[in-house]
Design an enzyme around this catalytic site. Structure first.
Site, PDB file in Angstrom:
ATOM      1  N   ASN A 122       0.844  -1.185   0.106  1.00 37.57           N
ATOM      2  CA  ASN A 122       0.244   0.004  -0.047  1.00 37.57           C
ATOM      3  C   ASN A 122       1.054   1.109  -0.062  1.00 37.57           C
ATOM      4  O   ASN A 122       1.546   1.608   1.128  1.00 37.57           O
ATOM      5  CB  ASN A 122      -0.805   0.027   1.238  1.00 37.57           C
ATOM      6  CG  ASN A 122      -1.799   1.286   1.338  1.00 37.57           C
ATOM      7  OD1 ASN A 122      -1.718   1.931   0.350  1.00 37.57           O
ATOM      8  ND2 ASN A 122      -2.470   1.491   2.579  1.00 37.57           N
ATOM      9  N   TRP A 123       1.116   1.929  -1.148  1.00 33.21           N
ATOM     10  CA  TRP A 123       1.844   2.951  -1.323  1.00 33.21           C
ATOM     11  C   TRP A 123       1.554   4.143  -0.726  1.00 33.21           C
ATOM     12  O   TRP A 123       2.188   5.295  -0.838  1.00 33.21           O
ATOM     13  CB  TRP A 123       2.357   2.970  -2.903  1.00 33.21           C
ATOM     14  CG  TRP A 123       3.223   2.167  -3.256  1.00 33.21           C
ATOM     15  CD1 TRP A 123       3.853   1.084  -2.686  1.00 33.21           C
ATOM     16  CD2 TRP A 123       3.820   2.054  -4.670  1.00 33.21           C
ATOM     17  NE1 TRP A 123       4.467   0.358  -3.489  1.00 33.21           N
ATOM     18  CE2 TRP A 123       4.593   0.874  -4.718  1.00 33.21           C
ATOM     19  CE3 TRP A 123       3.877   2.945  -5.766  1.00 33.21           C
ATOM     20  CZ2 TRP A 123       5.434   0.604  -5.635  1.00 33.21           C
ATOM     21  CZ3 TRP A 123       4.809   2.772  -6.897  1.00 33.21           C
ATOM     22  CH2 TRP A 123       5.341   1.479  -6.929  1.00 33.21           C
ATOM     23  N   LYS A 124       0.233   4.131  -0.229  1.00 36.39           N
ATOM     24  CA  LYS A 124      -0.611   5.357  -0.027  1.00 36.39           C
ATOM     25  C   LYS A 124      -0.276   6.645  -1.033  1.00 36.39           C
ATOM     26  O   LYS A 124       0.037   6.348  -2.307  1.00 36.39           O
ATOM     27  CB  LYS A 124      -0.158   5.759   1.276  1.00 36.39           C
ATOM     28  CG  LYS A 124      -0.168   4.443   2.353  1.00 36.39           C
ATOM     29  CD  LYS A 124      -0.224   4.970   3.719  1.00 36.39           C
ATOM     30  CE  LYS A 124      -0.281   3.707   4.489  1.00 36.39           C
ATOM     31  NZ  LYS A 124      -0.173   3.751   5.938  1.00 36.39           N
ATOM     32  N   HIS A 150      -9.806   1.285   4.443  1.00 34.14           N
ATOM     33  CA  HIS A 150      -8.646   1.600   5.137  1.00 34.14           C
ATOM     34  C   HIS A 150      -8.587   2.543   6.379  1.00 34.14           C
ATOM     35  O   HIS A 150      -9.745   3.774   6.154  1.00 34.14           O
ATOM     36  CB  HIS A 150      -7.621   1.978   4.144  1.00 34.14           C
ATOM     37  CG  HIS A 150      -6.104   2.231   4.955  1.00 34.14           C
ATOM     38  ND1 HIS A 150      -5.887   3.107   5.840  1.00 34.14           N
ATOM     39  CD2 HIS A 150      -5.025   1.398   4.804  1.00 34.14           C
ATOM     40  CE1 HIS A 150      -4.561   3.176   6.260  1.00 34.14           C
ATOM     41  NE2 HIS A 150      -4.218   1.790   5.512  1.00 34.14           N
ATOM     42  N   GLU A 201      -7.290   5.218   7.304  1.00 35.57           N
ATOM     43  CA  GLU A 201      -7.129   6.450   6.724  1.00 35.57           C
ATOM     44  C   GLU A 201      -8.089   7.053   5.818  1.00 35.57           C
ATOM     45  O   GLU A 201      -8.371   8.278   5.989  1.00 35.57           O
ATOM     46  CB  GLU A 201      -5.718   6.556   5.980  1.00 35.57           C
ATOM     47  CG  GLU A 201      -4.615   6.334   6.957  1.00 35.57           C
ATOM     48  CD  GLU A 201      -3.341   5.885   6.271  1.00 35.57           C
ATOM     49  OE1 GLU A 201      -3.121   5.956   5.037  1.00 35.57           O
ATOM     50  OE2 GLU A 201      -2.609   5.593   7.105  1.00 35.57           O
ATOM     51  N   GLU A 258      -5.930  -4.349  10.461  1.00 38.84           N
ATOM     52  CA  GLU A 258      -4.931  -3.333  10.745  1.00 38.84           C
ATOM     53  C   GLU A 258      -5.185  -2.528  11.953  1.00 38.84           C
ATOM     54  O   GLU A 258      -5.995  -1.398  11.567  1.00 38.84           O
ATOM     55  CB  GLU A 258      -4.921  -2.480   9.386  1.00 38.84           C
ATOM     56  CG  GLU A 258      -4.301  -2.949   8.184  1.00 38.84           C
ATOM     57  CD  GLU A 258      -3.573  -2.034   7.269  1.00 38.84           C
ATOM     58  OE1 GLU A 258      -2.706  -2.167   6.743  1.00 38.84           O
ATOM     59  OE2 GLU A 258      -4.207  -0.886   7.060  1.00 38.84           O
ATOM     60  N   GLY A 295       1.853   2.923  10.995  1.00 42.12           N
ATOM     61  CA  GLY A 295       2.858   4.077  11.053  1.00 42.12           C
ATOM     62  C   GLY A 295       3.707   4.134  12.212  1.00 42.12           C
ATOM     63  O   GLY A 295       4.354   5.370  12.386  1.00 42.12           O
ATOM     64  N   SER A 317       2.851  -1.236  10.521  1.00 44.92           N
ATOM     65  CA  SER A 317       4.451  -1.311  10.796  1.00 44.92           C
ATOM     66  C   SER A 317       4.998  -2.707  10.675  1.00 44.92           C
ATOM     67  O   SER A 317       5.808  -3.049  11.350  1.00 44.92           O
ATOM     68  CB  SER A 317       4.708  -0.974  12.242  1.00 44.92           C
ATOM     69  OG  SER A 317       3.921   0.318  12.374  1.00 44.92           O
ATOM     70  N   GLY A 320       2.637  -0.856   4.572  1.00 48.38           N
ATOM     71  CA  GLY A 320       2.777   0.508   3.904  1.00 48.38           C
ATOM     72  C   GLY A 320       4.229   0.972   3.661  1.00 48.38           C
ATOM     73  O   GLY A 320       4.650   0.699   2.815  1.00 48.38           O
TER      74      GLY A 320
HETATM   75  P1  PGA Z   1       2.504   1.008   7.675  1.00 49.94           P
HETATM   76  O1  PGA Z   1       1.221   1.048   6.824  1.00 49.94           O
HETATM   77  O2  PGA Z   1       2.945  -0.588   7.214  1.00 49.94           O
HETATM   78  O3  PGA Z   1       3.514   2.180   7.421  1.00 49.94           O
HETATM   79  O4  PGA Z   1       2.329   1.108   9.292  1.00 49.94           O
HETATM   80  C1  PGA Z   1       0.083  -0.007   6.897  1.00 49.94           C
HETATM   81  C2  PGA Z   1      -1.054   0.548   6.221  1.00 49.94           C
HETATM   82  O5  PGA Z   1      -1.566   1.527   6.762  1.00 49.94           O
HETATM   83  O6  PGA Z   1      -1.538  -0.004   5.319  1.00 49.94           O
END
Ligand code: PGA
Length: 255
Positions: free
Chosen positions: A7-9, A93, A95, A164, A170, A212, A233
């Protein structure tokens, strides 16, 4: 089959960088054939990536709208991302939930994805854990609503559950979930799927962990947590780190 999803966001900033990361990821993914690798870049990069040979890697989107077409400024439909080679889409997600996506909207998106024959990677997870275990009720609610009217056939073919926990996203690799806690959660998710579908076949629905994940904690969570893979991520933007995570999943031997 194990599954590792990138997931590159909203990264990286340039198309050149994106191409470089994608090519490196593809090379790593081709080496570890026992693992299915899915890359979810920002949607603007999908067209370019679908033109490059996608052997060894599946493409995914990070979001879609639930309507097929029409006056929805700024939105992208499942059919549009499918047209550019996407086979998977992340929905729910945290976010996006933080921007107002409700369980009901997540459900509409899952149904729309199935209409377009795409696989929904449904994200669930609590903001914090309490001593009473109330977060299990939230997980049950998120799952039940997201899967409302999803047929067993679509569940078995086109659903991935990504657990998640928001408290682990993060953060540093030491803040990710412990294998034993993930194991408890995997069992709970399967129990809820069983409540809904009443069929042992639900055991084949892949359950991922995200939050993470790094090469330092992937093996412990994969083996201890009884997960089928990861949603990654930040570490997915580093080709060496992401390749190491795919390799760990590929080489891990369950007892
Ligand atoms: P992260 O993000 O690996 O940077 O914690 C994971 C995600 O939000 O999909």
């Amino acid at each position: 089959m194990s599954l590792v999803v990138a997931n590159w966001k909203m990264n990286p900033q340039s198309a050149a960088e994106a191409k470089e990361i994608y090519s490196g990821t593809r090379r790593a993914a081709i080496k570890y054939k026992k693992v299915t690798t899915v890359v979810c870049p920002p949607a603007i990069y999908l067209q370019e990536f679908s033109r490059l040979k996608s052997k060894g890697v599946y493409l995914g989107a990070q979001n879609v709208f639930y309507e097929e077409s029409g006056s929805y400024t700024g939105e992208i439909s499942p059919y549009q991302v499918a047209g550019f080679g996407a086979t998977h889409v992340i929905v729910g997600h945290s976010e996006r939930r933080a921007l107002g996506e409700t369980d009901e909207v997540v459900n509409k998106k899952v149904l729309a994805l199935h209409g377009a024959k795409l696989t929904a990677i449904i994200c669930i997870g609590e903001a914090a854990r309490d001593a009473n275990g109330d977060y299990f009720a939230l997980i049950r609610q998120e799952l039940k609503t997201a899967l409302k009217n999803v047929s067993k056939k679509n569940l078995l073919k086109n659903v991935v559950i990504a657990y998640e926990p928001i408290w682990a996203i993060g953060k540093s690799d030491a803040d990710a979930i412990k294998g034993s806690d993930m194991h408890e959660m995997s069992l709970f998710i399967r129990k809820v799927l069983m409540e809904i579908y009443k069929d042992k076949k639900i055991f084949s629905v892949p359950i991922l962990y995200g939050g993470s994940v790094t090469p330092a904690n992937a093996e412990e969570i994969y083996l201890g947590g009884e997960v089928d893979g990861f949603l990654v991520g930040r570490a997915s933007l580093s080709v060496p780190d992401f390749a190491a995570i795919i390799k760990i999943v590929h080489d891990a031997k369950r007892a």
